[in-house]
Design an enzyme around this catalytic site. Structure first.
Site, mmCIF file in Angstrom:
data_model
loop_
_atom_site.group_PDB
_atom_site.id
_atom_site.type_symbol
_atom_site.label_atom_id
_atom_site.label_comp_id
_atom_site.label_asym_id
_atom_site.label_seq_id
_atom_site.Cartn_x
_atom_site.Cartn_y
_atom_site.Cartn_z
ATOM 1 N N ASP A 229 0.884 -1.157 0.000
ATOM 2 C CA ASP A 229 0.000 0.000 0.000
ATOM 3 C C ASP A 229 0.929 1.217 0.000
ATOM 4 O O ASP A 229 2.121 1.123 0.300
ATOM 5 C CB ASP A 229 -0.928 -0.016 1.218
ATOM 6 C CG ASP A 229 -2.123 0.927 1.010
ATOM 7 O OD1 ASP A 229 -2.067 1.766 0.082
ATOM 8 O OD2 ASP A 229 -3.103 0.839 1.765
HETATM 9 C C1 BGC Z 1 -4.931 3.324 0.056
HETATM 10 C C2 BGC Z 1 -5.024 2.338 -1.097
HETATM 11 C C3 BGC Z 1 -4.841 3.084 -2.396
HETATM 12 C C4 BGC Z 1 -3.516 3.806 -2.360
HETATM 13 C C5 BGC Z 1 -3.224 4.583 -3.625
HETATM 14 C C6 BGC Z 1 -3.703 4.207 0.006
HETATM 15 O O1 BGC Z 1 -3.805 5.252 0.913
HETATM 16 O O2 BGC Z 1 -4.968 2.642 1.284
HETATM 17 O O3 BGC Z 1 -6.248 1.668 -1.069
HETATM 18 O O4 BGC Z 1 -4.956 2.207 -3.466
HETATM 19 O O5 BGC Z 1 -3.515 4.732 -1.296
HETATM 20 O O6 BGC Z 1 -4.042 5.690 -3.715
#
Ligand code: BGC
Length: 753
Positions: A229
């Site tokens: 993530d």
């Molecule tokens: C989120 C993800 C997301 C990623 C990219 C993170 O803060 O938890 O679900 O895909 O950001 O935006």
């Protein structure tokens, strides 16, 4: 493309570099070898493709796109085929936009109504979440675009999400928090998996070899790449060793250099870096070799599709006196800002810049509808004048419809809710409107349960969840009867927050959150406790009625290597065409482990004309009866009778049958002097040996002649009941001697042979 050969030509520095992003949304290019960049994008219910300034919280702009209903809503459709088609549409838009991977679906379990990100998640039930995730992945990937199932794993809270440890026992992980990932990996093979921010039992998901390699790859057979993530990497070198292939977005080259150093000084095997690169490039080229940038993206058509999907997701929670559907010629007062400017998506990385939004008021054009704002979303207030205006509008109309729900700030990625209530101003407006017009309908917009203090005062409630940019069209179709509602709740609505099983522990203390309720999440808890809920899991009304009959099981008894087929007939007994969700739950009423009363193991959405009947069938295999045995570290079925219930909600299961399942597994147990009688007797082999031993002892005791007083003080039954907790050494403590010791030794020899 021979990926291995390609990787063999890369320098260590190039390889380490490939293991992190080039920027926020791209993997790196290696120009020297002609390796191009490839772009990923959020996700999950439409595209948030950022072309300029990037961020992971939905702060900066993204391209205009189509916002489909969020997972909280799509799960309520219980319609995987429809969700697959939604995935196909998203896949087409990815091809059009040259995106290799869409970052979703998000399948974390809705453990508490408080999780700020519940709207992005499907359900409190892992089977439902797994079926929906599988469907959307299959849909998107049918277009040769990848998905990234996320957030693996146990990311059921936003509070301290980047540091907190979700402390979960092995059985609960396997039965509740893993199965949605497991089913999707086994059945849909997502191109990528995104690990979560949090730690699990103390270890960051981004550096957990058990999670990312043993379970995900070795057990479930995952073949794609694992990405972090955004910003989830703590120790990059540990991450590579654990199976975290791609760090996103990047760490300014710092972590890449750490990989190089670790390889050079022998702490990290270069083969692991090669492996990560191969996995990343496999996907980069898989997309590239199938890229179709000339795929059209018909946004208007997708807007219409979003409206159709949203209508299938709405859950009719209450409809006393059949006040819905409304007559098209009747006068209706729409009250509440959400009628004009609907709430249809949540905040954060999934936030979509919609090319068009249709609210209910706009969609009601041509109908006899008046409007009063009722409350202000921005100021979180309902002034006396606003309420008076709403009351006057309600009085002047045949029916009042209050569009209520959670404002954006109540529900978002990045933080949790602090309570389960609607804004107080909305509760006041609903109560005032209901007092002014007994024909009051409430339409709710929210990503997870809310308390409904006014539920006794309003005859009808429609749960629209966060229904996407065309939510208003769907609402009008359902309210006025063009669509017969068929959504069912993918989660329980507790009466109050304090009833939720995780209430005492949710959020945790400091950086530790103990999942102490174990497997008793959602209805698994409420049913076991026989608690009242506001609305149960699986529940949803229709404008018609259904009857269930003719439950048949293909066998009374099976071995756990066989399957049983369950059939039942569902009939539309009303006067309208409609759809229902036939749900099948399995229970193990007598089991050694404490198990939920019932668990969802099958469902089917069925459309029926008035008077029409259909036979529905389900096949249950070993897994449907199994629990995770933490002693064996494996799924296990305990021999015995299982219940099979069928109906249209977890609390309305008119059909109930039974099947006996015989375990074919031979468990070799080891006993010692501290083993207790009860445990030995639970093992068929132990029981045989023990019974023989007891028979010999009883014979010996009979010769000793117990007194009448002794017979009276402890009956045979009591004696047996007390005996069950007795360790074998007890025979020595209570009147034993050397002969007894010898007898115990012989007994143990037989038991362990
Ligand atoms: C989120 C993800 C997301 C990623 C990219 C993170 O803060 O938890 O679900 O895909 O950001 O935006």
């Amino acid at each position: 493309m021979d990926i291995r050969k390609l990787v063999a030509q890369m320098t260590l520095e190039e390889k380490a570099g490939l293991c992190s992003g080039d920027d926020f949304w791209h993997t790196k290019a290696v120009e020297r070898l002609g390796i191009p960049r490839s772009m990923v994008s959020d996700g999950p219910h439409g595209l948030r493709k950022q072309e300029d300034r990037a961020d992971h919280l939905g702060v900066n702009d993204s391209i205009k796109a189509v916002c489909f209903p969020a997972a909280c809503a799509t799960a309520a459709s219980f319609d995987p085929d429809m969700i697959r088609r939604m995935g196909e549409a998203i896949g087409d838009s990815c091809q059009h936009e040259k995106l290799s991977v869409v970052l979703g679906p998000a399948v974390n379990i809705k453990r508490s109504p408080l999780c700020g990100r519940n709207f992005e998640y499907f359900s409190e039930d892992p089977y439902l979440a797994g079926r929906m995730a599988t469907a959307i992945i299959q849909g998107i990937q049918s277009r040769n675009v990848g998905t990234s199932i996320k957030h693996f794993a146990c990311n059921s809270q936003e509070h301290r999400r980047m540091s907190s440890s979700s402390d979960v026992d092995e059985r609960t992980l396997r039965e509740i928090y893993f199965p949605a990932f497991e089913m999707a990996v086994k059945e849909a093979q997502p191109w990528t998996v995104m690990c979560s921010y949090n730690r699990i039992n103390g270890v960051f998901a981004s550096e957990d070899p058990w999670l990312l390699t043993d379970v995900l790859r070795k057990e479930w057979g995952f073949k794609g790449y694992v990405m972090s993530d955004w910003g989830a990497v703590s120790d990059r070198v540990k991450g590579v060793a654990a199976g975290l292939d791609l760090e996103m977005p990047a760490s300014g080259g710092v972590n890449d250099r750490k990989i190089v150093e670790a390889v050079k000084d022998g702490r990290l095997d270069e083969k692991l870096v090669d492996q990560a690169c191969e996995r990343i490039l496999n996907i980069v080229y898989r997309y590239l070799e199938n890229a179709k940038p000339d795929t059209p993206w018909d946004m208007e058509a997708q807007h219409a599709q979003a409206a159709e999907i949203a209508a299938e997701c709405m859950v009719l929670l209450k409809n006393e006196g059949d006040i819905l559907p409304l007559k098209k010629e009747s006068s209706v007062a729409f009250i509440g800002e959400f009628a004009k400017k609907p709430r249809f998506q949540g905040g954060g990385s999934s936030h979509i810049n919609c090319f068009k939004i249709t609210g209910a008021l706009e969609a009601a054009e041509g109908l006899n509808v008046t409007y009063a704002p009722g409350y202000s979303v921005d100021r979180d207030e309902a002034t006396d004048e606003m309420i008076a205006e709403a009351v006057a509008a309600a009085k002047a109309a045949d029916t009042a419809v209050v569009f209520a729900g959670l404002p954006d700030s109540y529900e978002s990625e990045g933080y949790d809710r602090t309570h389960m209530r609607l804004p107080e101003c909305q509760n006041r407006v609903i109560a005032a409107v209901a007092a002014a017009n007994p024909r009051t309908v409430v339409v709710l917009h929210n990503g997870s349960p809310v308390e409904m203090p006014w539920i006794g005062q309003v005859p009808a409630v429609l749960e629209a969840y966060l229904g996407g940019q065309a939510v208003g069209m769907a609402e009008i179709r359902v309210l006025f009867g063009d669509v017969n509602p068929s959504g069912h709740l993918p989660e329980s609505f507790p009466v109050k927050l304090e009833d939720n099983p995780s209430f005492l522990y949710y959020g945790g203390e400091g950086n530790r959150t103990e999942y102490r309720e174990g497997v008793f999440v959602g209805y698994r808890y409420y049913d076991r406790k026989k608690m009242d809920v506001l609305f149960p899991f699986g529940y949803g009304l229709s404008y018609t009625t259904f009857d269930f009959s003719g439950l048949k099981l293909s066998a009374d008894s099976i071995r756990d290597t066989e399957t049983v087929t369950v059939t039942a007939t569902v009939t539309n007994t009303g006067s309208r065409a409609g759809k229902t969700v036939v749900q099948l739950y399995v229970g193990d009423p007598e089991s050694t482990p404490l198990r939920p009363v019932r668990e969802l193991k099958g469902f089917a959405k069925v459309e029926l004309a008035p008077g029409e009947s259909r036979e529905v069938s389900f096949e249950l295999d070993r897994r449907a009866f199994a629990w995770w045995n933490s002693e064996l570290h494996d799924w296990d079925v305990e021999t015995g009778d299982f219940t099979v219930e069928i109906g249209d909600s977890s609390r309305h299961l008119p059909l109930c049958g039974k099947v006996r399942v015989e375990s074919t597994r031979e468990i070799r147990r080891h006993y010692d002097i501290n083993s207790i009688v009860m445990d030995i007797m639970a093992d068929p082999k132990g029981k045989a040996v023990m019974e023989q031993f007891m028979a010999q002892r009883t014979q010996a005791e009979a010769q000793e002649n117990r007194s009448d007083a002794a017979e009276e003080a402890i009956s045979d039954e009591m004696g047996l009941a007390m005996m069950q907790y007795m360790p074998l050494r007890g025979m020595l403590s209570f009147g034993g001697n050397e002969k007894t010791e010898k007898a115990i030794e012989l007994l143990l020899e037989k038991l362990n042979s």
